[in-house]
Scaffold this motif. Structure first.
Motif, mmCIF file in Angstrom:
data_model
loop_
_atom_site.group_PDB
_atom_site.id
_atom_site.type_symbol
_atom_site.label_atom_id
_atom_site.label_comp_id
_atom_site.label_asym_id
_atom_site.label_seq_id
_atom_site.Cartn_x
_atom_site.Cartn_y
_atom_site.Cartn_z
ATOM 1 N N ARG A 211 -64.347 -9.086 21.311
ATOM 2 C CA ARG A 211 -62.883 -9.333 21.714
ATOM 3 C C ARG A 211 -62.429 -8.218 22.349
ATOM 4 N NH1 ARG A 211 -60.107 -12.986 18.679
ATOM 5 N NH2 ARG A 211 -58.288 -12.784 20.197
ATOM 6 N N SER A 212 -61.947 -8.321 23.640
ATOM 7 C CA SER A 212 -61.276 -7.103 24.310
ATOM 8 C C SER A 212 -59.732 -6.900 23.844
ATOM 9 C CB SER A 212 -61.432 -7.445 25.750
ATOM 10 O OG SER A 212 -60.796 -8.414 26.192
ATOM 11 N N ARG A 213 -59.182 -8.148 23.217
ATOM 12 C CA ARG A 213 -57.814 -8.173 23.095
ATOM 13 C C ARG A 213 -57.115 -7.758 24.581
ATOM 14 N NH1 ARG A 213 -56.372 -10.136 18.483
ATOM 15 N NH2 ARG A 213 -54.451 -9.647 18.918
ATOM 16 N N ARG A 214 -57.514 -8.141 25.586
ATOM 17 C CA ARG A 214 -56.781 -7.982 27.016
ATOM 18 C C ARG A 214 -56.734 -9.060 27.822
ATOM 19 N NH1 ARG A 214 -59.596 -3.212 30.428
ATOM 20 N NH2 ARG A 214 -58.392 -1.888 28.766
ATOM 21 N N ILE A 215 -55.480 -9.490 28.245
ATOM 22 C CA ILE A 215 -55.269 -10.463 29.122
ATOM 23 C C ILE A 215 -55.167 -9.696 30.457
ATOM 24 C CG2 ILE A 215 -53.732 -12.407 29.725
ATOM 25 C CD1 ILE A 215 -55.065 -12.776 27.028
ATOM 26 N N VAL B 153 -52.396 -5.969 28.785
ATOM 27 C CA VAL B 153 -52.291 -6.544 29.970
ATOM 28 C C VAL B 153 -52.664 -5.719 31.000
ATOM 29 C CG1 VAL B 153 -50.897 -8.114 31.580
ATOM 30 C CG2 VAL B 153 -50.357 -8.367 29.437
ATOM 31 N N ALA B 154 -53.938 -6.190 31.792
ATOM 32 C CA ALA B 154 -54.601 -5.563 33.000
ATOM 33 C C ALA B 154 -53.950 -6.273 34.116
ATOM 34 C CB ALA B 154 -56.196 -5.571 32.920
ATOM 35 N N LEU B 155 -53.105 -5.394 34.981
ATOM 36 C CA LEU B 155 -52.351 -6.035 36.003
ATOM 37 C C LEU B 155 -53.194 -5.817 37.514
ATOM 38 C CD1 LEU B 155 -49.757 -7.623 37.446
ATOM 39 C CD2 LEU B 155 -48.569 -5.389 37.191
ATOM 40 N N LEU C 169 -60.921 -8.483 37.292
ATOM 41 C CA LEU C 169 -60.640 -8.603 36.055
ATOM 42 C C LEU C 169 -61.545 -9.201 35.150
ATOM 43 C CD1 LEU C 169 -57.094 -9.978 36.495
ATOM 44 C CD2 LEU C 169 -57.431 -7.850 35.737
ATOM 45 N N SER C 170 -62.242 -10.029 35.298
ATOM 46 C CA SER C 170 -63.546 -10.781 34.778
ATOM 47 C C SER C 170 -64.577 -9.474 34.314
ATOM 48 C CB SER C 170 -64.349 -11.680 35.626
ATOM 49 O OG SER C 170 -63.339 -12.925 35.915
ATOM 50 N N ASP C 171 -64.746 -8.627 35.395
ATOM 51 C CA ASP C 171 -65.506 -7.565 34.943
ATOM 52 C C ASP C 171 -64.866 -6.495 33.879
ATOM 53 O OD1 ASP C 171 -67.283 -8.315 36.766
ATOM 54 O OD2 ASP C 171 -66.518 -6.973 38.393
ATOM 55 N N GLN C 172 -63.789 -6.802 33.705
ATOM 56 C CA GLN C 172 -63.094 -5.780 32.480
ATOM 57 C C GLN C 172 -63.096 -6.632 31.233
ATOM 58 O OE1 GLN C 172 -59.251 -4.082 33.327
ATOM 59 N NE2 GLN C 172 -59.882 -4.278 35.736
ATOM 60 N N ALA C 173 -63.643 -7.769 31.033
ATOM 61 C CA ALA C 173 -64.010 -8.412 29.869
ATOM 62 C C ALA C 173 -62.622 -9.095 29.358
ATOM 63 C CB ALA C 173 -64.640 -7.810 28.841
ATOM 64 N N VAL C 174 -61.538 -9.496 30.219
ATOM 65 C CA VAL C 174 -60.412 -9.848 29.873
ATOM 66 C C VAL C 174 -60.766 -11.174 29.246
ATOM 67 C CG1 VAL C 174 -58.977 -8.800 31.492
ATOM 68 C CG2 VAL C 174 -59.897 -11.007 31.996
ATOM 69 N N GLU C 175 -60.043 -11.771 28.357
ATOM 70 C CA GLU C 175 -60.286 -12.967 27.521
ATOM 71 C C GLU C 175 -59.478 -14.048 28.345
ATOM 72 O OE1 GLU C 175 -59.255 -12.653 23.302
ATOM 73 O OE2 GLU C 175 -59.939 -10.476 23.340
ATOM 74 N N ALA C 176 -58.409 -13.796 29.146
ATOM 75 C CA ALA C 176 -57.872 -15.009 29.836
ATOM 76 C C ALA C 176 -57.150 -14.200 30.922
ATOM 77 C CB ALA C 176 -56.596 -15.686 28.977
ATOM 78 N N ILE C 177 -56.800 -15.149 32.225
ATOM 79 C CA ILE C 177 -56.241 -14.478 33.270
ATOM 80 C C ILE C 177 -55.063 -15.225 33.690
ATOM 81 C CG2 ILE C 177 -56.275 -14.296 35.666
ATOM 82 C CD1 ILE C 177 -59.523 -13.525 35.467
ATOM 83 N N VAL C 178 -53.702 -14.700 33.727
ATOM 84 C CA VAL C 178 -52.620 -15.110 34.289
ATOM 85 C C VAL C 178 -52.436 -15.019 35.657
ATOM 86 C CG1 VAL C 178 -50.130 -15.262 34.100
ATOM 87 C CG2 VAL C 178 -51.381 -14.821 31.953
#
Length: 344
Positions: free
Chosen positions: A55-59, A89-91, A109-118
């Motif tokens: 889990r990255s706990r990153r959106i 939140v990675a912007l 962002l996908s390469d940063q292992a985010v759990e979801a994308i807004v």
């Protein structure tokens, strides 16, 4: 982490529990671990945490045109909501939208292992592209949405325009003019639709529509044309920045606001109460938008049934730039005076 455990005189597992806010740790022990963390300058290793927990706990968030009020406030709202929920939140900000730029941002962002994308990009093509993304993680839209869109949180732009134009029509104005935003922005089209619908509901023809680009300069250019038309007594500007340019053009041409021409904007910029006269406008609840976006993402991550999400209703803030047709305002409004929210 082992050094923190040794300094605090506890186990590695106890340090982990403290870092994850577990409730099983005694307060005295928790304070001792926190003191050791402070003394050693410990920072959690993101890669190690990802390997240990999956889990990255990153959106992730993609937005465009951060120099504009709306996109910047939406980005801030999502970041604040993420922080409250314990997520980073990675912007990724796009100076200009293009399909390739949006795809590159999603890949990054996908390469940063985010759990979801807004995705907060209001261009029509961006909305269509976002819906077609094939990703293994949830994708939430927060601009350019309708009430029927899946995994979408948005503000009802058409309803906000209806509030603005109905206010002018209720004051006795007819054929309200409109300065619109860029045609390839979904929000601009929705606000234009609300302007037209307000007239249609009364069986009236709308006034002239002039193209803008969200900037004060485009509002000023439109205002020069509007000022030369004596039949125009009211204008709905697609945002407050264009309303500012419009006010300048009207003042220069000797058209008094609101005695000769009433003006309503959209967004309720922090500066709107300090325009001269103070601007009647439509306010959007960006904080609620951020909360809803994060809530949708987290519910999707938990595989919960997708809730029905209604669009957020904006509010009308009445200030000194509008009055009854042919009448001076009831009382002058000084710069900086707050407005009064009004229901539709």
């Amino acid at each position: 982490m082992a050094q923190v455990a040794e300094r605090a005189g506890v186990s590695h597992q106890t340090v982990s529990r403290v870092l994850n806010d577990a409730s099983l740790v005694k307060e005295e022990t928790r304070l001792r671990v926190l003191a050791a963390i402070e003394e050693l300058g410990y920072r959690r290793n993101f890669a190690a945490r990802l390997l240990a927990t999956n889990r990255s706990r990153r959106i992730g968030m993609v937005t465009a045109h951060l120099a504009l009020h709306g996109p910047s406030m939406i980005a801030l709202a999502v970041q604040e909501a993420g922080y409250r929920e314990g997520y980073d939140v990675a912007l990724v900000g796009l100076p200009e939208f293009s399909p390739q730029a949006l795809q590159n941002a999603v890949d990054r962002l996908s390469d940063q292992a985010v759990e979801a994308i807004v995705v907060a990009v209001a261009h029509r093509e961006a909305a269509e592209m976002t819906r077609s993304l094939q990703l293994s993680i949830p994708v939430v839209m927060v601009e350019g949405v309708t009430g029927a869109a899946p995994l979408a949180a948005g503000i009802d732009q058409e309803a906000g325009a209806l509030l603005a134009v109905d206010h002018l029509l209720d004051l006795g104005h007819r054929h309200v003019a409109h300065v619109s935003g860029p045609k390839d922005w979904v929000e601009a089209s929705q606000r234009s639709a609300g302007w037209r619908r307000a007239h249609e509901q009364r069986g009236w023809l709308p006034g002239p529509e002039l193209d803008g680009d969200w900037s004060p300069a485009s509002g000023y250019r439109a205002g020069q044309l509007i000022a030369a038309d004596p039949d125009v007594t009211a204008v709905f500007a697609g945002n407050d920045s264009m309303a500012l340019g419009l006010l300048k053009a009207l003042h220069e041409r000797g058209r008094r606001v609101p005695e000769d021409v009433s003006v309503v904007g959209f967004d309720d910029l922090p500066d709107a109460a300090f325009y001269w006269p103070a601007l009647t406008t439509v306010a959007q609840d960006f904080s609620e938008l951020g909360r809803r976006a994060l809530s949708l993402a987290l519910q999707a991550l938990r595989n919960e049934p997708e809730p029905k999400v209604d669009l957020i209703e904006p509010t009308l803030v009445v200030r000194g730039s509008t009055s009854e047709r042919g009448r001076p305002p009831a009382a002058s409004t000084s710069p900086g005076e707050g407005g009064q929210p009004a229901s539709g």
